[in-house]
Motif scaffolding. Structure first.
Motif, mmCIF file in Angstrom:
data_model
loop_
_atom_site.group_PDB
_atom_site.id
_atom_site.type_symbol
_atom_site.label_atom_id
_atom_site.label_comp_id
_atom_site.label_asym_id
_atom_site.label_seq_id
_atom_site.Cartn_x
_atom_site.Cartn_y
_atom_site.Cartn_z
ATOM 1 N N ALA A 85 66.569 26.504 8.369
ATOM 2 C CA ALA A 85 66.798 26.892 6.975
ATOM 3 C C ALA A 85 65.893 26.084 6.062
ATOM 4 N N LEU A 86 65.388 26.746 5.047
ATOM 5 C CA LEU A 86 64.576 26.124 4.015
ATOM 6 C C LEU A 86 65.383 26.109 2.727
ATOM 7 N N VAL A 87 65.636 24.920 2.178
ATOM 8 C CA VAL A 87 66.308 24.830 0.886
ATOM 9 C C VAL A 87 65.275 25.171 -0.188
ATOM 10 N N VAL A 88 65.564 26.210 -0.955
ATOM 11 C CA VAL A 88 64.636 26.701 -1.976
ATOM 12 C C VAL A 88 64.985 26.124 -3.345
ATOM 13 N N LYS A 91 70.285 21.066 -3.493
ATOM 14 C CA LYS A 91 70.417 20.080 -2.420
ATOM 15 C C LYS A 91 71.703 20.372 -1.670
ATOM 16 N N ASN A 94 74.296 18.487 5.155
ATOM 17 C CA ASN A 94 74.573 19.117 6.436
ATOM 18 C C ASN A 94 75.473 18.170 7.227
ATOM 19 N N SER A 115 65.415 20.385 -1.923
ATOM 20 C CA SER A 115 64.542 21.527 -2.177
ATOM 21 C C SER A 115 63.167 21.307 -1.556
ATOM 22 N N CYS A 118 63.445 21.448 5.247
ATOM 23 C CA CYS A 118 64.091 22.314 6.238
ATOM 24 C C CYS A 118 65.242 21.609 6.944
ATOM 25 N N ASN A 131 77.718 21.638 -0.774
ATOM 26 C CA ASN A 131 76.987 21.412 -2.019
ATOM 27 C C ASN A 131 77.864 20.498 -2.847
ATOM 28 N N MET A 137 72.984 25.810 -4.899
ATOM 29 C CA MET A 137 72.024 25.570 -3.836
ATOM 30 C C MET A 137 71.681 26.931 -3.244
ATOM 31 N N SER A 139 69.239 28.736 -0.189
ATOM 32 C CA SER A 139 68.432 28.470 0.995
ATOM 33 C C SER A 139 68.134 29.760 1.734
ATOM 34 N N HIS A 141 67.626 31.146 5.526
ATOM 35 C CA HIS A 141 67.921 30.826 6.922
ATOM 36 C C HIS A 141 67.316 31.888 7.820
#
Length: 165
Positions: A85-88, A91, A94, A115, A118, A131, A137, A139, A141
């Motif tokens: 997953a890329l956080v776009v 924050k 995990n 942001s 990955c 979050n 947030m 992301s 995936h």
């Protein structure tokens, strides 16, 4: 061709990708929140987060996840899938878990993903995404193969033991 279309073209060509391959592709993408804003879904169906599948073929699927402020997912695995997953925007934390027996889990560590960074989801990982901020947030995936057979777990700390005397 825009950034998202370019990403989908690259994903479409993958066959049985590894976590590293997914991460490599997502790290090269320069997605902005505006690139995926039209796919940001609000929570529904009893979920505390929004999710929208934006690409799916026999090999993989891509999903936009929206965790509103101060929300979290359930504790879950990804069935037979691996992912990245890329956080776009925003924050997330995990929170990782290990099994404790009887379908329960206990915490095994956590880390923050900001942001542009990955988060990896290797086979068998059990986690929840939190979050803890006052901002949303968002992301992207990618899972291979497409998600199926996911399980939800109960934290060991929530278990109620009944004793028969």
């Amino acid at each position: 061709m825009n950034t998202l279309e370019s990403l989908m073209n690259r994903l479409e060509r993958l066959q049985s990708p590894t976590v590293s391959e997914l991460q490599g592709i997502l790290r090269q993408v320069r997605l902005s929140p505006g690139d995926i804003e039209c796919f940001v879904a609000q929570p529904e169906n009893g979920r505390s987060y929004g999710r929208q599948v934006i690409f799916r073929n026999a090999e993989l699927e891509a999903i936009v996840i929206h965790l509103p402020a101060l929300s979290q997912t359930s504790i879950h695995d990804h069935g037979e899938s691996i992912g990245c997953a890329l956080v776009v925007e925003g924050k997330l934390t995990n929170q990782l878990y290990t099994t404790a027996g009887y379908g329960m889990v206990h915490p095994a560590g956590s880390y923050e993903v900001t942001s542009g960074s990955c988060m990896l989801a290797p086979y068998g990982q059990i986690h929840e995404m939190l979050n803890r901020t006052d901002e949303r947030m968002i992301s992207l995936h990618v899972y291979a193969p497409p998600l199926a057979g996911m399980k939800q777990y109960v934290p060991e700390s929530s278990a109620v033991l009944d004793y028969v005397i």
